[in-house]
Motif scaffolding. Structure first.
Motif, PDB file in Angstrom:
ATOM      1  N   GLY A 195       0.790  -1.235   0.000  1.00  0.00           N
ATOM      2  CA  GLY A 195       0.000   0.000   0.000  1.00  0.00           C
ATOM      3  C   GLY A 195       0.815   1.274   0.000  1.00  0.00           C
ATOM      4  N   MET A 196       2.142   1.167  -0.199  1.00  0.00           N
ATOM      5  CA  MET A 196       2.954   2.384  -0.219  1.00  0.00           C
ATOM      6  C   MET A 196       3.063   2.943  -1.635  1.00  0.00           C
ATOM      7  SD  MET A 196       6.144   1.571   2.262  1.00  0.00           S
ATOM      8  CE  MET A 196       5.939   0.737   3.836  1.00  0.00           C
ATOM      9  N   PHE A 197       3.085   4.267  -1.729  1.00  0.00           N
ATOM     10  CA  PHE A 197       3.185   4.936  -3.027  1.00  0.00           C
ATOM     11  C   PHE A 197       4.668   5.100  -3.357  1.00  0.00           C
ATOM     12  CE2 PHE A 197       0.470   7.822  -5.745  1.00  0.00           C
ATOM     13  CZ  PHE A 197       1.398   7.906  -6.763  1.00  0.00           C
ATOM     14  N   CYS A 198       5.170   4.304  -4.266  1.00  0.00           N
ATOM     15  CA  CYS A 198       6.606   4.288  -4.550  1.00  0.00           C
ATOM     16  C   CYS A 198       6.881   4.924  -5.917  1.00  0.00           C
ATOM     17  CB  CYS A 198       7.098   2.839  -4.538  1.00  0.00           C
ATOM     18  SG  CYS A 198       8.876   2.702  -4.767  1.00  0.00           S
ATOM     19  N   LEU A 199       7.853   5.819  -5.973  1.00  0.00           N
ATOM     20  CA  LEU A 199       8.199   6.481  -7.243  1.00  0.00           C
ATOM     21  C   LEU A 199       9.314   5.753  -7.996  1.00  0.00           C
ATOM     22  CD1 LEU A 199       7.982  10.292  -6.293  1.00  0.00           C
ATOM     23  CD2 LEU A 199       6.384   8.974  -7.686  1.00  0.00           C
ATOM     24  N   GLY A 200       9.623   4.539  -7.561  1.00  0.00           N
ATOM     25  CA  GLY A 200      10.690   3.759  -8.205  1.00  0.00           C
ATOM     26  C   GLY A 200      10.555   3.605  -9.709  1.00  0.00           C
ATOM     27  N   PRO A 201       9.331   3.447 -10.262  1.00  0.00           N
ATOM     28  CA  PRO A 201       9.222   3.235 -11.713  1.00  0.00           C
ATOM     29  C   PRO A 201       9.700   4.420 -12.555  1.00  0.00           C
ATOM     30  CG  PRO A 201       7.203   2.531 -10.600  1.00  0.00           C
ATOM     31  CD  PRO A 201       8.042   3.232  -9.568  1.00  0.00           C
ATOM     32  N   VAL A 202       9.706   5.635 -11.992  1.00  0.00           N
ATOM     33  CA  VAL A 202      10.096   6.804 -12.805  1.00  0.00           C
ATOM     34  C   VAL A 202      11.416   7.436 -12.344  1.00  0.00           C
ATOM     35  CG1 VAL A 202       7.730   7.413 -13.465  1.00  0.00           C
ATOM     36  CG2 VAL A 202       8.696   8.380 -11.375  1.00  0.00           C
ATOM     37  N   THR A 203      11.996   6.884 -11.267  1.00  0.00           N
ATOM     38  CA  THR A 203      13.178   7.527 -10.667  1.00  0.00           C
ATOM     39  C   THR A 203      14.468   6.862 -11.127  1.00  0.00           C
ATOM     40  OG1 THR A 203      11.858   8.114  -8.747  1.00  0.00           O
ATOM     41  CG2 THR A 203      14.240   8.132  -8.438  1.00  0.00           C
ATOM     42  N   ARG A 204      15.485   7.687 -11.323  1.00  0.00           N
ATOM     43  CA  ARG A 204      16.766   7.199 -11.832  1.00  0.00           C
ATOM     44  C   ARG A 204      17.507   6.370 -10.781  1.00  0.00           C
ATOM     45  NH1 ARG A 204      20.567  10.032 -15.975  1.00  0.00           N
ATOM     46  NH2 ARG A 204      18.774  11.294 -16.493  1.00  0.00           N
ATOM     47  N   ALA A 205      17.989   5.224 -11.191  1.00  0.00           N
ATOM     48  CA  ALA A 205      18.686   4.302 -10.287  1.00  0.00           C
ATOM     49  C   ALA A 205      20.077   4.811  -9.921  1.00  0.00           C
ATOM     50  CB  ALA A 205      18.791   2.939 -10.964  1.00  0.00           C
ATOM     51  N   GLY A 206      20.802   3.985  -9.153  1.00  0.00           N
ATOM     52  CA  GLY A 206      22.177   4.331  -8.771  1.00  0.00           C
ATOM     53  C   GLY A 206      22.351   4.290  -7.269  1.00  0.00           C
ATOM     54  N   CYS A 207      21.241   4.233  -6.550  1.00  0.00           N
ATOM     55  CA  CYS A 207      21.307   4.204  -5.074  1.00  0.00           C
ATOM     56  C   CYS A 207      21.208   2.778  -4.566  1.00  0.00           C
ATOM     57  CB  CYS A 207      20.181   5.036  -4.480  1.00  0.00           C
ATOM     58  SG  CYS A 207      18.561   4.436  -4.999  1.00  0.00           S
ATOM     59  N   GLY A 208      21.083   1.812  -5.497  1.00  0.00           N
ATOM     60  CA  GLY A 208      20.916   0.426  -5.064  1.00  0.00           C
ATOM     61  C   GLY A 208      19.524   0.189  -4.478  1.00  0.00           C
ATOM     62  N   ALA A 209      18.555   1.019  -4.872  1.00  0.00           N
ATOM     63  CA  ALA A 209      17.167   0.897  -4.362  1.00  0.00           C
ATOM     64  C   ALA A 209      17.170   0.811  -2.837  1.00  0.00           C
ATOM     65  CB  ALA A 209      16.473  -0.321  -4.987  1.00  0.00           C
ATOM     66  N   ILE A 210      17.918   1.712  -2.229  1.00  0.00           N
ATOM     67  CA  ILE A 210      18.146   1.609  -0.774  1.00  0.00           C
ATOM     68  C   ILE A 210      16.856   1.728   0.042  1.00  0.00           C
ATOM     69  CG2 ILE A 210      18.778   4.063  -0.523  1.00  0.00           C
ATOM     70  CD1 ILE A 210      20.876   3.142   1.533  1.00  0.00           C
ATOM     71  N   CYS A 211      15.929   2.581  -0.413  1.00  0.00           N
ATOM     72  CA  CYS A 211      14.704   2.770   0.384  1.00  0.00           C
ATOM     73  C   CYS A 211      13.804   1.530   0.337  1.00  0.00           C
ATOM     74  CB  CYS A 211      13.977   4.047  -0.029  1.00  0.00           C
ATOM     75  SG  CYS A 211      15.037   5.499   0.167  1.00  0.00           S
ATOM     76  N   PRO A 212      13.412   1.056  -0.862  1.00  0.00           N
ATOM     77  CA  PRO A 212      12.603  -0.169  -0.885  1.00  0.00           C
ATOM     78  C   PRO A 212      13.325  -1.375  -0.272  1.00  0.00           C
ATOM     79  CG  PRO A 212      12.698   0.824  -3.075  1.00  0.00           C
ATOM     80  CD  PRO A 212      13.570   1.642  -2.202  1.00  0.00           C
ATOM     81  N   SER A 213      14.652  -1.388  -0.353  1.00  0.00           N
ATOM     82  CA  SER A 213      15.393  -2.517   0.244  1.00  0.00           C
ATOM     83  C   SER A 213      15.275  -2.499   1.762  1.00  0.00           C
ATOM     84  CB  SER A 213      16.880  -2.451  -0.141  1.00  0.00           C
ATOM     85  OG  SER A 213      17.016  -2.506  -1.529  1.00  0.00           O
ATOM     86  N   ASN A 214      14.877  -1.336   2.309  1.00  0.00           N
ATOM     87  CA  ASN A 214      14.686  -1.228   3.758  1.00  0.00           C
ATOM     88  C   ASN A 214      13.220  -1.012   4.113  1.00  0.00           C
ATOM     89  OD1 ASN A 214      17.460  -1.221   5.160  1.00  0.00           O
ATOM     90  ND2 ASN A 214      17.762   0.047   3.349  1.00  0.00           N
ATOM     91  N   GLY A 215      12.337  -1.488   3.222  1.00  0.00           N
ATOM     92  CA  GLY A 215      10.900  -1.460   3.520  1.00  0.00           C
ATOM     93  C   GLY A 215      10.257  -0.097   3.361  1.00  0.00           C
ATOM     94  N   GLN A 216      10.958   0.858   2.721  1.00  0.00           N
ATOM     95  CA  GLN A 216      10.399   2.199   2.544  1.00  0.00           C
ATOM     96  C   GLN A 216      10.127   2.463   1.067  1.00  0.00           C
ATOM     97  OE1 GLN A 216       9.304   4.438   4.654  1.00  0.00           O
ATOM     98  NE2 GLN A 216       9.742   2.969   6.287  1.00  0.00           N
ATOM     99  N   TYR A 217       9.281   3.426   0.799  1.00  0.00           N
ATOM    100  CA  TYR A 217       8.993   3.774  -0.591  1.00  0.00           C
ATOM    101  C   TYR A 217      10.024   4.787  -1.106  1.00  0.00           C
ATOM    102  CZ  TYR A 217       6.623   7.589   1.889  1.00  0.00           C
ATOM    103  OH  TYR A 217       6.339   8.635   2.720  1.00  0.00           O
ATOM    104  N   CYS A 218      10.192   4.795  -2.423  1.00  0.00           N
ATOM    105  CA  CYS A 218      11.115   5.749  -3.051  1.00  0.00           C
ATOM    106  C   CYS A 218      10.392   7.088  -3.211  1.00  0.00           C
ATOM    107  CB  CYS A 218      11.545   5.203  -4.423  1.00  0.00           C
ATOM    108  SG  CYS A 218      12.459   6.416  -5.411  1.00  0.00           S
ATOM    109  N   THR A 219      11.055   8.171  -2.785  1.00  0.00           N
ATOM    110  CA  THR A 219      10.451   9.509  -2.903  1.00  0.00           C
ATOM    111  C   THR A 219      10.981  10.249  -4.141  1.00  0.00           C
ATOM    112  OG1 THR A 219      12.164  10.365  -1.436  1.00  0.00           O
ATOM    113  CG2 THR A 219      10.059   9.785  -0.411  1.00  0.00           C
ATOM    114  N   GLY A 220      11.798   9.564  -4.928  1.00  0.00           N
ATOM    115  CA  GLY A 220      12.254  10.179  -6.188  1.00  0.00           C
ATOM    116  C   GLY A 220      13.418  11.126  -6.032  1.00  0.00           C
ATOM    117  N   CYS A 221      14.277  10.913  -5.020  1.00  0.00           N
ATOM    118  CA  CYS A 221      15.307  11.921  -4.719  1.00  0.00           C
ATOM    119  C   CYS A 221      16.432  11.973  -5.746  1.00  0.00           C
ATOM    120  CB  CYS A 221      15.859  11.722  -3.312  1.00  0.00           C
ATOM    121  SG  CYS A 221      17.198  10.535  -3.201  1.00  0.00           S
TER     122      CYS A 221
END
Ligand code: SF4
Ligand code: SF4
Ligand code: SF4
Length: 245
Positions: free
Chosen positions: A179-205
């Protein structure tokens, strides 16, 4: 052989990216043995005429910023934008979503004429940028990789695919399923998906990937009951300049 001359400059920013560097103090100290730090406002008073590598933190938001970044560019062989403020305007660019005169009055009141302020720009909007390290704060491992590559004369790795790719390679459970709103599909990689890997959603930083798979992103949002309007609203936090263009 002389060591490369390296300088650090800060523009409009919270200085969080410079602080993030210190989290990698040990590795950084090894690297600093290989270069001459010739300017770094936070640590020394020395000045130099020319730089092999200039690292820039922060965005361009006043006429004096414009003048200063041109001057630094003229004297630098390689110029690197550090962190999302420098790369795209970052959170500072939220200012651009409102009329400039209104913002100045809200912030400085009747004394606003004393504070010259212009539309927030990324460093690359004003001068040529050779490399960038994205994120808010910038990714420290990516920064070390880039720094080492430049010293060794190698081309650093760059990332232009979505965070979802890194997330799936890590076999994470998608946080949208929770149920979390994750911006991973539109956000540029390079962080190793650190937020979703720790149970958090990506805020597109890290800003928007250049070749967004719009259909895939919209389908994914719809599947989980989220709207594109809400996605665009959330993207304004770090990507105001990118989505306004
Ligand atoms: S990118 Fe983020 S952490 Fe870095 S200076 Fe800007 S606001 Fe601060
Ligand atoms: S939407 Fe977020 S959690 Fe789901 S796969 Fe993409 S990055 Fe990972
Ligand atoms: S997962 Fe998203 S919010 Fe987290 S560091 Fe990476 S790009 Fe930034």
């Amino acid at each position: 052989m002389s060591k490369p001359k390296v300088a650090f400059f800060d523009f409009t920013s919270c200085e969080g990216c410079q602080l993030n560097k210190l989290n990698f103090e040990n590795e950084l100290l090894d690297l600093l043995e290989l270069v001459d730090i010739v300017e770094f406002r936070e640590a020394m008073d020395d000045k130099a005429d020319a730089y092999d590598i200039a690292f820039i933190e922060g965005s361009i938001s006043t006429p004096s910023c414009v003048e200063r970044i041109h001057d630094i560019r003229r004297r630098s062989k390689i110029l690197v934008a550090l962190g999302q403020c420098a790369v795209s305007g970052g959170v500072n660019a939220i200012k651009n979503l409102h009329p400039l005169e209104w913002v100045k009055e809200e912030v400085y009141g009747e004394d606003n004429y004393l504070f010259p302020s212009i539309r927030v720009q990324a460093v690359k909007d004003v001068v040529k940028v050779d490399y960038e390290v994205r994120g808010c704060p910038m990714s420290a491992p990516e920064y070390l990789h880039l720094f080492k590559s430049l010293i060794l004369g190698r081309k650093p790795e760059t990332f232009d695919y979505a965070v979802c790719v890194e997330c799936k390679l890590k076999e994470n459970e998608c946080v949208m399923e929770k149920g979390m709103f994750c911006l991973g599909p539109v956000t540029r990689a390079g962080c190793g998906a650190i937020c979703p890997s720790n149970g958090q959603y990506c805020t597109g930083c890290r800003g928007v990937v250049s070749n967004v798979n719009e259909k895939g992103a919209v389908d994914m949002l719809k599947k989980h009951g989220f709207s594109t309007t809400e996605a665009l609203k959330r993207m304004k936090m770090f990507c105001a300049n990118e989505i306004e263009q």
